[in-house]
Design an enzyme around this catalytic site. Structure first.
Site, PDB file in Angstrom:
ATOM      1  N   LYS A  36       0.869  -1.189   0.000  1.00 29.57           N
ATOM      2  CA  LYS A  36       0.000   0.000   0.000  1.00 29.57           C
ATOM      3  C   LYS A  36       0.891   1.220   0.000  1.00 29.57           C
ATOM      4  O   LYS A  36       2.002   1.192   0.532  1.00 29.57           O
ATOM      5  CB  LYS A  36      -0.889   0.029   1.256  1.00 29.57           C
ATOM      6  CG  LYS A  36      -2.143   0.834   1.081  1.00 29.57           C
ATOM      7  CD  LYS A  36      -3.207   0.039   0.340  1.00 29.57           C
ATOM      8  CE  LYS A  36      -4.509   0.783   0.201  1.00 29.57           C
ATOM      9  NZ  LYS A  36      -5.606  -0.109  -0.180  1.00 29.57           N
TER      10      LYS A  36
HETATM   11  P1  NAD Z   1     -13.227   7.332  -2.645  1.00 31.99           P
HETATM   12  O1  NAD Z   1     -12.214   8.396  -2.459  1.00 31.99           O
HETATM   13  O2  NAD Z   1     -13.759   7.080  -4.007  1.00 31.99           O
HETATM   14  O3  NAD Z   1     -14.484   7.565  -1.659  1.00 31.99           O
HETATM   15  C1  NAD Z   1     -14.361   7.781  -0.288  1.00 31.99           C
HETATM   16  C2  NAD Z   1     -15.698   8.310   0.198  1.00 31.99           C
HETATM   17  O4  NAD Z   1     -15.682   8.396   1.635  1.00 31.99           O
HETATM   18  C3  NAD Z   1     -16.027   9.706  -0.305  1.00 31.99           C
HETATM   19  O5  NAD Z   1     -17.392   9.761  -0.645  1.00 31.99           O
HETATM   20  C4  NAD Z   1     -15.768  10.604   0.917  1.00 31.99           C
HETATM   21  O6  NAD Z   1     -16.548  11.785   0.892  1.00 31.99           O
HETATM   22  C5  NAD Z   1     -16.222   9.658   2.006  1.00 31.99           C
HETATM   23  N1  NAD Z   1     -15.738  10.014   3.346  1.00 31.99           N
HETATM   24  C6  NAD Z   1     -14.514  10.386   3.747  1.00 31.99           C
HETATM   25  N2  NAD Z   1     -14.509  10.629   5.072  1.00 31.99           N
HETATM   26  C7  NAD Z   1     -15.763  10.369   5.504  1.00 31.99           C
HETATM   27  C8  NAD Z   1     -16.408  10.424   6.766  1.00 31.99           C
HETATM   28  N3  NAD Z   1     -15.735  10.778   7.856  1.00 31.99           N
HETATM   29  N4  NAD Z   1     -17.725  10.084   6.853  1.00 31.99           N
HETATM   30  C9  NAD Z   1     -18.407   9.713   5.745  1.00 31.99           C
HETATM   31  N5  NAD Z   1     -17.850   9.644   4.522  1.00 31.99           N
HETATM   32  C10 NAD Z   1     -16.552   9.977   4.410  1.00 31.99           C
HETATM   33  O7  NAD Z   1     -12.564   6.005  -2.041  1.00 31.99           O
HETATM   34  P2  NAD Z   1     -12.956   4.483  -2.334  1.00 31.99           P
HETATM   35  O8  NAD Z   1     -12.036   3.984  -3.378  1.00 31.99           O
HETATM   36  O9  NAD Z   1     -14.424   4.347  -2.471  1.00 31.99           O
HETATM   37  O10 NAD Z   1     -12.479   3.825  -0.960  1.00 31.99           O
HETATM   38  C11 NAD Z   1     -13.316   3.812   0.197  1.00 31.99           C
HETATM   39  C12 NAD Z   1     -12.844   2.703   1.111  1.00 31.99           C
HETATM   40  O11 NAD Z   1     -12.886   1.471   0.393  1.00 31.99           O
HETATM   41  C13 NAD Z   1     -11.393   2.848   1.597  1.00 31.99           C
HETATM   42  O12 NAD Z   1     -11.276   2.301   2.886  1.00 31.99           O
HETATM   43  C14 NAD Z   1     -10.629   1.993   0.617  1.00 31.99           C
HETATM   44  O13 NAD Z   1      -9.387   1.543   1.146  1.00 31.99           O
HETATM   45  C15 NAD Z   1     -11.610   0.865   0.439  1.00 31.99           C
HETATM   46  N6  NAD Z   1     -11.401   0.071  -0.780  1.00 31.99           N
HETATM   47  C16 NAD Z   1     -11.461   0.652  -2.008  1.00 31.99           C
HETATM   48  C17 NAD Z   1     -11.232  -0.140  -3.128  1.00 31.99           C
HETATM   49  C18 NAD Z   1     -11.342   0.402  -4.523  1.00 31.99           C
HETATM   50  O14 NAD Z   1     -11.190  -0.383  -5.479  1.00 31.99           O
HETATM   51  N7  NAD Z   1     -11.613   1.669  -4.720  1.00 31.99           N
HETATM   52  C19 NAD Z   1     -10.935  -1.511  -2.975  1.00 31.99           C
HETATM   53  C20 NAD Z   1     -10.926  -2.063  -1.703  1.00 31.99           C
HETATM   54  C21 NAD Z   1     -11.146  -1.249  -0.606  1.00 31.99           C
END
Ligand code: NAD
Length: 413
Positions: free
Chosen positions: A103
């Site tokens: 990561k």
């Molecule tokens: P992203 O940046 O697309 O979205 C993150 C979202 O969380 C945004 O809508 C943001 O406004 C919101 N957010 C941030 N702080 C917040 C809070 N305190 N309360 C409510 N909402 C809040 O990111 P993503 O890619 O969707 O990733 C989100 C989670 O999923 C992370 O933990 C990431 O590690 C995990 N994840 C993502 C992927 C992927 O393929 N994108 C894969 C596995 C895990």
């Protein structure tokens, strides 16, 4: 504030103890193999000069190259990337895909940077870590605040530096330059399959089931779209700007339109506005944390009124909160299983890049569904047999696979 690295190590220690893992393997696997800190200097568009700090952690590469996303956020820390890299090791192992865990991230606020500044920052960061990444070494992907465009810059920078056309250095790229069909939706699709697998296994009907989602980015939006289509009612959603609630259901396509246009979900008209703390207190069947880690803690776990938590985010529930939820008989489907759709389709993308032969979206989604179902049934049957939580069962399966690879390979020299 909970330290995610301590959380990840606590989870590992619990599962390793239940597994009866040998001492040398406990010592070996509870630390990352390599963590790199780099400076990322940047001239801003207005001529000012800044230096950001960037990181890449490779927790483990016994089963294959390190694999894991790159995050741009002002709260990124070295302990956060270490934790996320360890979770990636377990996630790839529980899915039985041939990767280890990595990561990376840059401590910055991308919302204050122009697209051209983000491009230059990305290219400099990648040039600093170019010697430790590569198709057979470490393969980054998108995470919070990075997307397909960021991956395109990474692929181009690495290819320019190496002199080779190297699409397999990174996944989550645009389709036009070697990305995979279905990758953008894959994490949300994996969450969707996981929830369906859970209801099928427990022989419960999904009709009239209500869902609350914390975080409305890539993972949250795609999960919401598919679950709404399946007939679930999404009644509460938050993002970093606030929370909306409508007990009759929120129109997800409309909400995505509002979010894209205004950068916030709170401008959606047909819902009550709540605070982000109140989101977790909504009475619902399923809660999907899809924002950041450590959002469900000892402070709020007691107030949660869901029957099932499906972790789309990485590390959203702290170890102390896990205990409270277990006492309340709330089932938690852990991140390393629930959000593994992203890395699984990343694996498909990497395979397609290496063989320069591309699959249809239907093939990708079918392969994903099969792997998710297999991993789910492995985890739930292990939990039932060993009388553990789903998290401990998933970790036990994963740690066992990585430990076996370590034993077979041995320690050099
Ligand atoms: P992203 O940046 O697309 O979205 C993150 C979202 O969380 C945004 O809508 C943001 O406004 C919101 N957010 C941030 N702080 C917040 C809070 N305190 N309360 C409510 N909402 C809040 O990111 P993503 O890619 O969707 O990733 C989100 C989670 O999923 C992370 O933990 C990431 O590690 C995990 N994840 C993502 C992927 C992927 O393929 N994108 C894969 C596995 C895990």
């Amino acid at each position: 504030m909970n330290n995610p690295w301590q959380e990840a190590q606590k989870q590992f220690d619990n599962a390793a103890e239940t597994l009866g893992l040998e001492d040398w393997l406990c010592l070996l696997l509870r630390e990352p193999e390599r963590v790199v800190i780099v400076s990322v200097p940047l001239f801003l568009d207005d001529g000012r000069f800044v230096v950001f700090e960037g990181y890449r952690s490779q927790h483990n590469r016994f089963r294959g190259p390190a694999k894991g996303g790159i995050r741009y956020h002002e709260n990124v820390t070295i302990d956060e990337v270490k934790a996320l890299s360890m979770w990636m090791t377990w996630k790839c192992a529980v899915m039985n895909i041939p990767f280890g865990g990595g990561k990376g991230g840059i401590k910055c606020n991308p919302k204050n940077l122009s697209s051209s500044e983000i491009e230059r920052m990305t290219r400099r960061y990648i040039s600093e870590i170019a010697c430790i990444i590569g198709p057979g070494k470490d393969v980054p992907a998108p995470d919070v605040n990075t997307n397909a465009q960021t991956m395109a810059w990474i692929m181009d920078t690495y290819s320019t530096l190496s002199g080779d056309y190297s699409p397999a250095v990174v996944t989550g790229k645009p389709i036009e330059i070697g990305g995979s069909e279905g990758r953008n939706q894959a994490t949300g699709r994996g969450v969707y399959f996981t929830i369906l697998n859970y209801y099928k296994h427990t022989k419960q009907s999904i009709s009239n089931k209500k869902i609350v989602i914390q975080g409305f980015g890539n993972a949250g939006q795609h999960a919401a779209l598919l679950l709404e289509k399946e007939g679930f009612d999404i009644i509460g959603i938050s993002d970093s700007t606030g929370t909306i609630y409508n007990p009759n259901g929120i129109d997800i396509e409309k909400l995505i339109h509002v979010k894209n246009k205004t950068k916030s979900i709170v401008n959606y008209q047909d819902a009550e506005k709540l605070s982000n703390n109140e989101l977790l207190e909504i009475k619902t069947d399923i809660l999907i944390p899809a924002a950041l880690e450590s959002t469900i803690t000892i402070e709020n776990a007691d107030k949660i009124q869901a029957n099932l938590i499906c972790e789309a985010a990485n590390g959203p529930v702290t170890t102390d909160a896990d205990k409270i939820l277990e006492d309340k008989k709330i089932i938690v489907i852990p991140d390393i299983l629930a959000n593994a759709g992203g890395v699984t389709v990343s694996y498909f993308e990497w395979v397609q890049n290496l063989q320069s032969y591309y699959w249809s979206e239907e093939e990708i989604n079918n392969k994903l569904e099969l792997l998710m179902a297999k991993a789910f049934s492995n985890v739930i049957l292990t939990a039932e047999k060993k009388h553990t939580s789903l998290r401990t069962a998933a970790l036990m399966i994963a740690i066992k696979r990585v430990a076996l690879a370590a034993k077979l390979r041995g320690i050099y020299p």
